[in-house]
Design a protein around this motif. Structure first.
Motif, PDB file in Angstrom:
ATOM      1  N   ALA A  48      -3.536  -5.456 -12.127  1.00 29.18           N
ATOM      2  CA  ALA A  48      -3.767  -4.254 -11.349  1.00 29.18           C
ATOM      3  C   ALA A  48      -2.356  -3.442 -12.409  1.00 29.18           C
ATOM      4  O   ALA A  48      -1.547  -3.735 -12.116  1.00 29.18           O
ATOM      5  CB  ALA A  48      -3.705  -3.791  -9.999  1.00 29.18           C
ATOM      6  N   THR A  63       0.690  -1.705 -12.791  1.00 30.20           N
ATOM      7  CA  THR A  63       2.148  -1.940 -11.938  1.00 30.20           C
ATOM      8  C   THR A  63       2.718  -1.048 -11.633  1.00 30.20           C
ATOM      9  O   THR A  63       2.728   0.750 -11.966  1.00 30.20           O
ATOM     10  CB  THR A  63       2.837  -3.398 -12.803  1.00 30.20           C
ATOM     11  N   THR A  64       3.486  -0.502 -10.223  1.00 30.65           N
ATOM     12  CA  THR A  64       4.025   0.279  -9.821  1.00 30.65           C
ATOM     13  C   THR A  64       5.021   0.140  -9.439  1.00 30.65           C
ATOM     14  O   THR A  64       5.915   1.134  -9.283  1.00 30.65           O
ATOM     15  CB  THR A  64       3.137  -0.118  -8.215  1.00 30.65           C
ATOM     16  N   GLN A  96       5.433  -6.588  -4.362  1.00 30.29           N
ATOM     17  CA  GLN A  96       4.783  -6.858  -3.821  1.00 30.29           C
ATOM     18  C   GLN A  96       3.092  -6.209  -3.091  1.00 30.29           C
ATOM     19  O   GLN A  96       1.872  -7.078  -3.731  1.00 30.29           O
ATOM     20  CB  GLN A  96       5.058  -6.722  -1.989  1.00 30.29           C
ATOM     21  N   THR A  97       3.722  -4.910  -3.454  1.00 32.93           N
ATOM     22  CA  THR A  97       2.396  -4.340  -3.802  1.00 32.93           C
ATOM     23  C   THR A  97       1.756  -4.730  -5.117  1.00 32.93           C
ATOM     24  O   THR A  97       0.559  -4.497  -5.518  1.00 32.93           O
ATOM     25  CB  THR A  97       2.612  -2.447  -4.201  1.00 32.93           C
ATOM     26  N   ASP A  98       1.969  -4.801  -6.176  1.00 36.26           N
ATOM     27  CA  ASP A  98       1.660  -5.040  -7.504  1.00 36.26           C
ATOM     28  C   ASP A  98       0.525  -6.615  -6.863  1.00 36.26           C
ATOM     29  O   ASP A  98       0.273  -6.984  -7.638  1.00 36.26           O
ATOM     30  CB  ASP A  98       2.093  -5.435  -8.866  1.00 36.26           C
ATOM     31  N   HIS A  99       1.767  -7.587  -7.784  1.00 36.51           N
ATOM     32  CA  HIS A  99       0.667  -8.915  -6.189  1.00 36.51           C
ATOM     33  C   HIS A  99      -0.336  -8.808  -5.447  1.00 36.51           C
ATOM     34  O   HIS A  99      -1.099  -8.963  -5.211  1.00 36.51           O
ATOM     35  CB  HIS A  99       2.367  -9.624  -5.351  1.00 36.51           C
ATOM     36  N   LEU A 100      -0.098  -8.517  -4.424  1.00 29.33           N
ATOM     37  CA  LEU A 100      -1.182  -8.079  -3.682  1.00 29.33           C
ATOM     38  C   LEU A 100      -2.368  -7.759  -4.313  1.00 29.33           C
ATOM     39  O   LEU A 100      -3.278  -7.482  -4.321  1.00 29.33           O
ATOM     40  CB  LEU A 100      -1.025  -6.976  -2.279  1.00 29.33           C
ATOM     41  N   ARG A 101      -2.656  -6.730  -5.887  1.00 28.05           N
ATOM     42  CA  ARG A 101      -3.482  -5.312  -5.778  1.00 28.05           C
ATOM     43  C   ARG A 101      -3.926  -6.257  -7.014  1.00 28.05           C
ATOM     44  O   ARG A 101      -5.413  -6.678  -7.249  1.00 28.05           O
ATOM     45  CB  ARG A 101      -3.188  -4.089  -6.050  1.00 28.05           C
ATOM     46  N   THR A 102      -3.019  -7.088  -7.323  1.00 29.41           N
ATOM     47  CA  THR A 102      -3.692  -8.083  -9.009  1.00 29.41           C
ATOM     48  C   THR A 102      -4.602  -9.866  -8.263  1.00 29.41           C
ATOM     49  O   THR A 102      -5.450  -9.695  -8.196  1.00 29.41           O
ATOM     50  CB  THR A 102      -2.275  -8.940  -9.660  1.00 29.41           C
ATOM     51  N   ALA A 104      -5.791  -8.876  -5.069  1.00 24.04           N
ATOM     52  CA  ALA A 104      -7.142  -8.721  -4.834  1.00 24.04           C
ATOM     53  C   ALA A 104      -8.189  -8.549  -5.990  1.00 24.04           C
ATOM     54  O   ALA A 104      -9.439  -8.974  -5.753  1.00 24.04           O
ATOM     55  CB  ALA A 104      -6.974  -6.979  -4.378  1.00 24.04           C
ATOM     56  N   LEU A 105      -7.478  -8.235  -7.187  1.00 18.56           N
ATOM     57  CA  LEU A 105      -8.669  -8.680  -8.093  1.00 18.56           C
ATOM     58  C   LEU A 105      -9.278  -9.413  -8.955  1.00 18.56           C
ATOM     59  O   LEU A 105      -9.808 -10.106  -9.271  1.00 18.56           O
ATOM     60  CB  LEU A 105      -7.984  -8.154  -9.560  1.00 18.56           C
TER      61      LEU A 105
END
Length: 229
Positions: free
Chosen positions: A142, A144-145, A149-155, A157-158
């Protein structure tokens, strides 16, 4: 004389000044690109991204890409992994590359511009493959923001979406290779993968930057219908 990553003309690092409209993170990314020997090597080899060398190095250590296989590349744009796979498979193999983004043609590959999460995607991909896949690969991450933690969760999910899709299209004995972030394959997901595959391990190829949190999960020996026993 050929140059290997980390040698030759890149002895002196290029420093990038922060432009008025460029963020600090963008400046750091640009500086890494300018000083990255794999970027230069990818350009010289005609690869669309330095990520091509990640797949090459993984395949050199654990051979995955052999002539005659059906391979599915999820989230393939801009096409570095597809280029490597097409070269390795030769004329007897089949590579289908899927991305929601438009991609330029790659010799030896069939490119589908679609969202692999759509309900009708599995049928379209199977039609393109001509049967179940022997190998599913994914280098998706995903955007990156800056918030780890957000980047971890989004990637993650992919990764889970790619894994679930692989279970739908893989043939028995097949393999799955996908990017995750360090600490990103939670125990419940790893346990599920070990039920569905004979071997599951993490790999980090040399082309993956040492400071990067990315890893790859390689699962081999898909059990097929045995997963429902």
């Amino acid at each position: 004389m050929s140059k290997t990553p980390g040698s030759g003309s890149r002895g002196l690092k290029t420093r990038v000044k922060t432009a008025r409209k460029r963020s600090n993170s963008s400046t750091r990314w640009l500086q890494r690109q300018l000083n990255d020997p794999y970027v230069e090597k990818a350009r010289a080899a005609g690869y669309r991204s330095r990520a091509a060398f990640k797949l090459t190095e993984i395949d050199e250590k654990t051979p995955l890409l052999t002539p005659g296989l059906r391979v599915l590349d999820l989230g393939a744009a801009p096409g570095g992994w597809t280029q490597v796979a097409a070269q390795k498979l030769g004329e007897t193999g089949k590579i289908v590359s899927v991305d929601i983004l438009e991609m330029d043609a790659i010799p030896g590959a069939e490119i589908l511009q679609l969202d692999f999460l759509d309900n009708d995607a599995p049928d379209k991909i199977r039609d393109a493959l001509g049967g179940p896949a022997d190998l599913v690969i994914s280098d998706m991450a995903a955007p990156t923001t800056g918030h780890r933690q957000t980047d971890h969760l989004r990637t993650m999910a992919l990764f889970e979406a790619a894994y679930d899709f692989a279970l739908e299209v893989l043939s028995p004995g097949g393999a799955f290779l996908s990017k995750v972030f360090r600490g990103g394959t939670e125990q419940t997901l790893l346990a599920d993968m070990k039920r569905n595959f004979e071997t599951v391990k993490h790999v980090k190829p040399p082309a993956s930057r040492p400071e990067s949190v990315e890893l790859y999960v390689l699962a081999q020996g898909f059990r097929g219908s045995a997963q429902d026993d």
